[in-house]
Design an enzyme around this catalytic site. Structure first.
Site, mmCIF file in Angstrom:
data_model
loop_
_atom_site.group_PDB
_atom_site.id
_atom_site.type_symbol
_atom_site.label_atom_id
_atom_site.label_comp_id
_atom_site.label_asym_id
_atom_site.label_seq_id
_atom_site.Cartn_x
_atom_site.Cartn_y
_atom_site.Cartn_z
ATOM 1 N N SER A 135 56.972 -54.444 -1.843
ATOM 2 C CA SER A 135 57.387 -53.446 -2.694
ATOM 3 C C SER A 135 56.658 -52.996 -3.830
ATOM 4 C CB SER A 135 58.886 -53.747 -2.986
ATOM 5 O OG SER A 135 59.690 -52.815 -3.694
ATOM 6 N N ASP A 150 66.887 -51.649 -12.237
ATOM 7 C CA ASP A 150 66.778 -50.062 -12.284
ATOM 8 C C ASP A 150 68.034 -49.448 -12.441
ATOM 9 O OD1 ASP A 150 63.975 -49.994 -13.008
ATOM 10 O OD2 ASP A 150 63.558 -49.517 -10.664
ATOM 11 N N ARG A 162 61.240 -45.869 -16.731
ATOM 12 C CA ARG A 162 62.502 -45.444 -16.443
ATOM 13 C C ARG A 162 63.322 -44.370 -17.420
ATOM 14 N NH1 ARG A 162 60.438 -46.289 -12.316
ATOM 15 N NH2 ARG A 162 60.815 -47.864 -10.728
ATOM 16 N N ASP A 203 63.758 -44.868 1.459
ATOM 17 C CA ASP A 203 65.264 -44.944 0.726
ATOM 18 C C ASP A 203 65.632 -43.552 0.659
ATOM 19 O OD1 ASP A 203 64.672 -47.492 1.085
ATOM 20 O OD2 ASP A 203 65.508 -47.929 -0.707
#
Length: 405
Positions: free
Chosen positions: A180, A128, A99, A18
């Site tokens: 993932s 996220d 995060r 990505d």
């Protein structure tokens, strides 16, 4: 075509498919300079190896790799452990805690290089995007935020691979990606593949950090953890930094199959998702911390700590770290943590981490009072008056019911 007002953007870069596609896409659609940023939060050297070269080959002008390992454990994991936060009763918030520190460091890089925009590779379906953009709003409301997955027309891995191939940008990614994963010092998460069907039991190829409990040693292992004012300071008597202590616990607990979790959770955006998590060291740390809490905190204090744990688990999961509420809850948790000093012995065996010994100079436990044998400090006859007063409202209600009946 998007507008052309962005001059320099800092991208949260992982080196995956990505973000490799995002670099040329930003340059083409915003005609801007792209600075890659990667955070080392303990995901492992294999994920960081060659990252700078890969970013530059994809078109980035610079690549900043920032070491956040110690700060992540000391300033985000330890405070969260002090609150007792566990999302929906099971998830130890591994991705969620990482995060805010990543977003904060990304903003700091943006200030350093004079960027006017920030970019992330989060999809429009996940949590996220909220966590990153919530942090950006609190820390850098003046910087524009670009989320390519909400703008471009690519919808699959095949689309991204074709996009890179057209531009002769090399990638190690393939059209088939079973799982993932997201890893840091605290945990690794797994989604996708057979996990998309909640009726399907995870195969052993899902798990990458821990051994199967069935294949774990037949002999238990005991480890001793030392805490001072709520922070882990020793493992088996060795003084270690916060990050090194967690690394050690991960190694010890993973060998016994500790810390596996398979759950269906509620995402912030409204959908449910199924994920598998491995948090071996975290599972041990939480078990030890709670063992000390039960030794040290009074009934009312523990009850209140449990209440703030629930609130804090949702706060962290929902991306509200940089808020006054977070500061208030941590202040409360840290006031309790001042007394969480002592040692706990955890027994590791076949996927379980059990506290079997605990001691603290601040313990409220008294063998003199709790003993089932003879004692000179507690007159059991005193309990009658206590019980009558404690249940007085029930007695009054019952008497009135009898009179009316």
């Amino acid at each position: 075509m998007t507008d052309q007002t962005v001059k320099k953007v800092v991208l949260a870069y992982s080196g995956g498919l990505d973000t490799s596609a995002i670099i040329p896409w930003l340059k083409e659609n915003y005609d801007c300079e792209v600075v890659a940023f990667a955070a080392d939060v303990g995901q492992g050297d294999e994920e960081l190896e060659g990252l700078e070269q890969k970013a530059l080959a994809s078109g980035a002008s610079e690549c900043h790799i920032v070491d956040l390992k110690e700060a992540f454990v000391s300033e985000y994991i330890y405070p969260t452990v002090m609150t007792g936060a566990v999302y929906e009763g099971q998830y130890l918030l591994g991705t969620s805690m990482a995060r805010p520190i990543i977003a904060k460091a990304q903003v700091e890089v943006a200030r350093k290089v004079g960027a006017d925009a920030l970019c992330h590779g989060c999809t429009g379906k996940g949590n996220d995007q909220v966590r990153f953009e919530g942090a950006f709003s609190a820390l850098a409301p003046d910087l524009r935020v670009i989320a390519p997955w909400r703008e471009w027309d690519m919808v699959s891995r095949e689309d991204l691979l074709a996009y890179l191939a057209e531009r002769n940008i090399a990638t190690t990614a393939s059209a088939t990606k079973i799982y993932s994963r997201d890893a840091n010092a605290w945990h690794i998460s797994h989604e996708g593949g057979e996990l998309e069907d909640p009726w399907c039991e995870p195969t052993e190829q899902v798990w990458t950090m821990t051994v199967s409990p069935e294949q774990a040693p037949d002999k238990p292992e005991r480890i001793q953890l030392g805490f001072e004012q709520g922070r882990l300071i020793t493992v088996n008597g060795d003084a270690l930094s916060p990050y090194q202590a967690l690394v050690k616990l991960n190694q010890l607990a993973a060998a016994h199959g500790v810390g596996r979790l398979d759950i269906v959770e509620n995402r912030l955006v409204g959908m449910k998702s199924r994920g598998c998590y491995e948090t071996p060291g975290g599972y041990v740390m939480m078990a030890a911390y709670k063992a000390l809490e039960h030794l040290v905190l009074s009934k009312d204090s523990l009850k209140f700590r449990e209440q703030i744990a629930l609130e804090f688990s949702h706060l962290v999961y929902d991306g509200r770290w940089f808020t006054p509420l977070k500061d208030a809850i941590l202040d409360a948790a840290q006031s309790f943590a001042k007394d969480i000093t002592g040692e706990v012995v955890i027994k590791l065996y076949k996927g379980q981490a059990t506290a079997v010994q605990r001691r603290s100079p601040n313990s409220l436990y008294s063998e003199d009072f709790a003993t089932f044998g003879a004692d000179d400090v507690y007159d059991q006859r005193h309990a009658e008056g206590f019980i009558r007063l404690y249940s007085l409202s029930s007695r009054i209600k019952a008497i009135k019911s009898q009179q009316q009946g």
